[in-house]
Design a protein around this motif. Structure first.
Motif, mmCIF file in Angstrom:
data_model
loop_
_atom_site.group_PDB
_atom_site.id
_atom_site.type_symbol
_atom_site.label_atom_id
_atom_site.label_comp_id
_atom_site.label_asym_id
_atom_site.label_seq_id
_atom_site.Cartn_x
_atom_site.Cartn_y
_atom_site.Cartn_z
ATOM 1 N N GLY B 38 -50.433 24.024 9.875
ATOM 2 C CA GLY B 38 -49.624 23.412 8.812
ATOM 3 C C GLY B 38 -48.282 22.930 9.339
ATOM 4 N N ILE B 39 -47.629 22.113 8.515
ATOM 5 C CA ILE B 39 -46.344 21.544 8.916
ATOM 6 C C ILE B 39 -45.320 22.656 9.148
ATOM 7 C CG2 ILE B 39 -44.426 20.070 8.153
ATOM 8 C CD1 ILE B 39 -46.457 18.434 6.571
ATOM 9 N N GLY B 40 -45.400 23.691 8.311
ATOM 10 C CA GLY B 40 -44.449 24.796 8.426
ATOM 11 C C GLY B 40 -44.587 25.553 9.738
ATOM 12 N N TYR B 41 -45.758 25.495 10.340
ATOM 13 C CA TYR B 41 -46.024 26.233 11.572
ATOM 14 C C TYR B 41 -45.319 25.585 12.760
ATOM 15 C CZ TYR B 41 -48.869 28.422 15.259
ATOM 16 O OH TYR B 41 -49.288 29.098 16.371
ATOM 17 N N VAL B 42 -45.190 24.256 12.747
ATOM 18 C CA VAL B 42 -44.619 23.585 13.914
ATOM 19 C C VAL B 42 -43.213 23.017 13.678
ATOM 20 C CG1 VAL B 42 -46.709 22.947 15.149
ATOM 21 C CG2 VAL B 42 -45.928 21.541 13.263
ATOM 22 N N THR B 43 -42.746 22.988 12.429
ATOM 23 C CA THR B 43 -41.441 22.373 12.187
ATOM 24 C C THR B 43 -40.471 23.370 11.582
ATOM 25 O OG1 THR B 43 -41.843 21.713 9.908
ATOM 26 C CG2 THR B 43 -42.599 20.194 11.611
ATOM 27 N N ASN B 44 -39.211 22.970 11.545
ATOM 28 C CA ASN B 44 -38.193 23.765 10.854
ATOM 29 C C ASN B 44 -37.902 23.199 9.470
ATOM 30 O OD1 ASN B 44 -37.875 25.686 12.800
ATOM 31 N ND2 ASN B 44 -36.139 24.685 13.790
ATOM 32 N N LEU B 45 -38.833 22.446 8.917
ATOM 33 C CA LEU B 45 -38.613 21.864 7.599
ATOM 34 C C LEU B 45 -38.690 22.947 6.526
ATOM 35 C CD1 LEU B 45 -40.691 18.586 7.939
ATOM 36 C CD2 LEU B 45 -38.225 18.894 8.146
ATOM 37 N N THR B 46 -37.893 22.758 5.471
ATOM 38 C CA THR B 46 -37.879 23.722 4.371
ATOM 39 C C THR B 46 -37.908 22.947 3.062
ATOM 40 O OG1 THR B 46 -35.478 23.638 4.283
ATOM 41 C CG2 THR B 46 -36.448 25.359 5.664
#
Lengths: 307, 400
Positions: B38-46
């Protein structure tokens, strides 16, 4: 960075002025708010922070049980936000108010989607997966969503949350205003139905404005003389009354202009009937004919591609 | 035409290319991680920071830097300055690849990549992003159409497929011939269309943030943001051509193209000047100069952007000696390109503020690897294409 109110309005004024200059009267922006939406009035002076609303919300929306349901102590130590598993949260704030014994008085504030009258997310959504319906609810249709997250960028209240841990089918998660329940006669949102202190009042937005106005009038000194959400970003379905400044309970200071007004005005005045692209195409075509006249046109055409 | 383009016919596997492959491989691993964890696994986006470098760099900056394609096409083909035709092909290739990678970057960034076709059927005319998406989609098609003649030039009459496919030699060749002939007649439509679509979405990329007035720092948030995006993209078009042509000619040891690049950047003085004027005028009209000395990191980023990305290179280009020295010209061009990169990053990342949560964002290592991998892949394909297709000018020794 800190935007002071004065500066903020100065640049919003500039924004408005330039939008007005650009806009021929035929394209004047109009609010798309539903005529008689529902709303919910949150009276922060009545909320005791029992978090029953969080629990009820999770139940009616099939969300996981809230963190430490029965603990009204340590849960408030951190400032929480609604997220992909929680549509609403209660936070506790100490704003400097003290009681007769100098003990600080807490203020509890509920956070959920405000269901704006002219929502930025609805305007922003690339596929129209977000819509404002007649009940006043801002509704999310997952079957259209592509996951661009522009709604989250647009929202002035930082409400839409994302299922970042789902690699293939993540959803945008936010309070639904219990759309299905309130569409039925006498239906209440989960939170408003359970609130034991009547801190949450559900009803027609217009009625609630009257109720709120009456409370302000009849209880001098009890409230800040402002109905938060009456005018903010053009008005919201959820509105707040408070005895402490709204910024102190994380309700941001916002302009009265609906968020989508400027971008929609620019987009529609430039691109209605595609008049400007067509005009530009014609102009460039004329230039092309004018500047390439002398050349051997055959040779030229053959070379143009990719050359 | 005075110039002669040709395939480079140099060895492809240089040490530089191997470095690109390493980055591509690392980026590919990060992409696999994104589509499994998922995006949360590779990014620091919140939730407070929904857009990071994949939007700010891969998409917004990528689109801006591909502006060389439509600006050179407008100059050489529409305004009839045929002198500049030698740079239109490499600029077109950059645009084709740039936009292709914008779409690939989007596929990685959006949560439901498989649903990317949906905007074609679900329309929201109020959405700025909808307009950008439609323009980018059509423009990418136009770019590929504009590229067909280059492929045709190389392969017309010499299609030689191996083995059983050789039966297809004739039909494929016929198709190519017909496509080339038809396109030759209607190419002008696509060239103008390309410029129109570019103006539309280059400006609308700036309108994207207008829906969030409280979330972008006032130094950048202005109702003329679309105009600033358009003028800066146009101003960066020729410097980007200088930048990449200089790199390509140096890398392939070709003749320097200074005789074209120097006069090209004279136009940039005006274009960049207009942008600078708008930027300053806007700051004065809205009174946002009051923020300039408040010392926050957003303000400092703004100062660096305008000082080193616009004012310094503009002053450099005013100087004739700089314009006629290949080093000086390259430096000025690189600064302008850097300035546009900084501007897009500032608008989408640095200047973005989440009003309610404390949220500092810095991209995660795997997030950076995806971006670097995409850039490396773009450069690698550029190298492959110019090696085998007639894009760059051949050296004089070869062509004369």
């Amino acid at each position: 960075m800190h935007i002071t109110r004065r500066h903020f309005f100065r640049f919003m004024g500039a924004a408005g002025a330039s939008a007005a200059v650009r806009t021929p009267s035929a394209h004047a922006w109009q609010s798309k708010a539903p005529p008689d939406p529902f709303g919910c009035l949150v009276d922060l002076t009545r909320c005791v922070g029992c978090r029953k609303c969080e629990e009820a919300c999770a139940t009616v929306n099939d969300l996981p049980e809230p963190e430490r349901v029965n603990c009204q102590c340590t849960i408030f130590e951190k400032d929480r936000r609604p997220d992909d598993k929680t549509y609403t949260v209660i936070n506790r704030y100490y704003t400097g108010k003290v009681d007769a014994f100098d003990k600080p008085i807490p203020t509890y504030a509920k956070v959920q989607c405000m269901h704006c009258q002219d929502p930025a997310c609805v305007s922003a959504c690339i596929v129209g997966a977000l819509t404002k319906d007649d009940t006043g609810a801002v509704h999310y249709d997952v079957s259209k969503c592509i996951g661009c997250r522009y709604c989250m960028v647009a929202c002035p209240f930082e409400i839409p949350a994302y299922e970042y841990d789902d690699p293939i089918t993540p959803r945008v998660m936010k309070c639904t205003f219990c759309q299905e329940r309130i569409s039925k006669e006498g239906g209440l949102p989960g939170c408003a139905g359970i609130c034991p202190t009547e801190a949450l009042t559900f009803g027609k937005r217009q009625t609630l404005l009257e109720v709120a106005g009456k409370r302000l009038l009849e209880n001098p000194g009890r409230y800040i003389q402002h109905i938060y959400g009456e005018k903010e970003v053009g008005g919201t379905s959820w509105m707040y009354l408070s005895s402490v400044p709204f910024e102190a309970v994380n309700l941001p200071q916002l302009p009265d202009t609906p968020s989508p007004k400027l971008s929609e005005t620019i987009q529609h005045s430039l691109f209605s009937y595609l008049w400007s692209p067509v005009l530009l195409f014609g102009l460039l075509g004329a230039f092309m004919a004018r500047f390439n006249r002398g050349n051997d046109s055959k040779q030229n055409n053959a070379d143009k591609g990719g050359a | 035409m005075g110039h002669k383009t040709g395939p480079m016919n140099r060895p492809l596997w240089t040490p530089g290319v191997l470095v690109m492959l390493v980055f591509m491989f690392a980026g590919a691993l990060a992409v696999i991680a994104r589509f499994t964890g998922g995006i949360g696994y590779v990014t620091n986006l919140t939730n407070a920071r929904p857009w990071g470098i994949w939007v700010g760099i891969d998409v917004a900056t990528g689109v801006a830097l591909a502006a060389g394609g439509f600006t050179t096409a407008a100059l050489a083909h529409i305004f009839g300055r045929h002198y500049y035709e030698p740079v239109t092909r490499p600029a077109l290739l950059t645009a084709v690849l740039g936009y292709t990678f914008v779409v690939i970057g989007l596929l990685v960034d959006i949560g439901r990549s498989w649903a990317i076709w949906k905007p074609m059927f679900y329309w929201n005319f109020n959405s700025v992003l909808f307009e950008v998406a439609m323009c980018v989609m059509i423009y990418l098609t136009v770019l590929y159409i504009e590229f067909v003649p280059i492929v045709a030039e190389q392969f017309k009459g010499r299609i030689n497929l191996p083995g059983i496919l050789s039966k297809l030699n004739n039909p494929v060749d016929k198709t190519l011939q017909v496509a080339d002939r038809v396109l030759g007649k209607v190419m002008w439509i696509f060239i103008i269309l390309g410029v129109v679509l570019s103006c539309m979405h280059q400006s609308s990329l700036g309108s994207l943030m207008l829906v969030a007035p409280t979330k972008l720092h006032p130094l950048w948030y202005t109702p003329i943001l679309p105009l600033l995006f358009l003028t800066s993209a146009i101003a960066a078009g020729y410097p980007m051509v200088v930048f990449e042509t200089t790199l390509a000619t140096a890398s392939f040891k070709l003749n320097s193209e200074m005789h074209i690049l120097a006069p090209l950047t004279r136009i940039t003085i005006y274009l960049l000047g207009i942008y600078l004027l708008l930027k300053f005028g806007d700051m004065v009209v809205r009174g946002t100069w009051v923020y300039l000395l408040d010392g926050t990191y957003q303000t400092n980023a703004f100062i660096v952007e305008v000082l080193f990305g616009v004012m310094l290179p503009w002053a450099m280009l005013l100087n004739k000696t700089v314009r006629h020295s290949s080093k000086g010209l390259f430096t000025a061009a690189a600064l302008i390109v850097g300035g546009v990169v900084m501007n897009r990053i500032n608008v989408f990342i640095v200047g973005y503020r989440s009003p309610l949560s404390e949220n500092g964002y810095f991209p995660a290592p795997s997030e950076i690897l995806v971006t670097l991998g995409l850039i490396a892949a773009l450069m690698f394909i550029y190298r492959v294409v110019v090696t085998y297709l007639p894009v760059l000018q051949e050296s004089k020794e070869v062509s004369s």
